[in-house]
Motif scaffolding. Sequence first.
Motif, PDB file in Angstrom:
ATOM      1  N   CYS A  31       0.728  -1.381   0.253  1.00 52.43           N
ATOM      2  CA  CYS A  31       0.019   0.079  -0.003  1.00 52.43           C
ATOM      3  C   CYS A  31       0.903   1.453   0.025  1.00 52.43           C
ATOM      4  O   CYS A  31       0.587   2.474  -0.782  1.00 52.43           O
ATOM      5  N   LEU A  32       1.900   1.188   0.512  1.00 55.42           N
ATOM      6  CA  LEU A  32       2.942   2.392   0.917  1.00 55.42           C
ATOM      7  C   LEU A  32       3.383   2.589  -0.620  1.00 55.42           C
ATOM      8  O   LEU A  32       4.029   3.914  -0.836  1.00 55.42           O
TER       9      LEU A  32
ATOM     10  N   CYS B  83      -6.387   1.687   5.235  1.00 57.39           N
ATOM     11  CA  CYS B  83      -5.933   0.342   4.820  1.00 57.39           C
ATOM     12  C   CYS B  83      -4.429   0.103   5.761  1.00 57.39           C
ATOM     13  O   CYS B  83      -4.396  -0.793   6.332  1.00 57.39           O
ATOM     14  N   ILE B  84      -3.705   0.938   5.203  1.00 60.76           N
ATOM     15  CA  ILE B  84      -2.520   0.722   5.876  1.00 60.76           C
ATOM     16  C   ILE B  84      -2.527   0.915   7.602  1.00 60.76           C
ATOM     17  O   ILE B  84      -1.935  -0.074   8.129  1.00 60.76           O
ATOM     18  N   ARG B  85      -3.310   1.680   8.121  1.00 59.09           N
ATOM     19  CA  ARG B  85      -3.461   1.973   9.538  1.00 59.09           C
ATOM     20  C   ARG B  85      -4.180   0.560  10.132  1.00 59.09           C
ATOM     21  O   ARG B  85      -3.436   0.001  11.138  1.00 59.09           O
ATOM     22  N   LEU B  86      -4.995   0.012   9.237  1.00 58.28           N
ATOM     23  CA  LEU B  86      -5.592  -1.100   9.757  1.00 58.28           C
ATOM     24  C   LEU B  86      -4.712  -2.485   9.816  1.00 58.28           C
ATOM     25  O   LEU B  86      -4.620  -3.288  10.497  1.00 58.28           O
ATOM     26  N   ASP B  87      -3.866  -2.158   8.502  1.00 58.16           N
ATOM     27  CA  ASP B  87      -3.093  -3.377   8.578  1.00 58.16           C
ATOM     28  C   ASP B  87      -2.013  -3.512   9.658  1.00 58.16           C
ATOM     29  O   ASP B  87      -1.561  -4.566   9.994  1.00 58.16           O
ATOM     30  N   ARG B  88      -1.537  -2.330  10.204  1.00 55.21           N
ATOM     31  CA  ARG B  88      -0.804  -2.272  11.226  1.00 55.21           C
ATOM     32  C   ARG B  88      -1.379  -2.894  12.493  1.00 55.21           C
ATOM     33  O   ARG B  88      -0.704  -3.419  13.359  1.00 55.21           O
TER      34      ARG B  88
END
Length: 108
Positions: free
Chosen positions: A27-28, A39-44
Amino acid sequence: MSHEKNQELIKKLHECAAACNHCFDACLKEEDVKMMAECIRLDRECADICSYLEHALARNTPFASELASVCAKICEACGNECKKHDHEHCQKCADACFKCAEACKSVA
């Protein structure tokens, strides 16, 4: 609750954390990173709780049920967000998240 009884859940947690970490990294690299922020936040969040629960189960935590309940909620939230995006890494992550959420619910 011994960790031997939770081998399938431990496997799903490991797979989910790996999928979330891959999705996070991919995503990055997307063109519109701002669009991928949630999406990035929830992935973490998801990778962290899955990794924590995997380790906690291996050491026979007395909080397995409570942690699994929280993990299922986070996995579902991550899966729902990833499902919104057409990227292959997001779709694979969503699949891993939903499988992990179901496995967590069986312990919660």
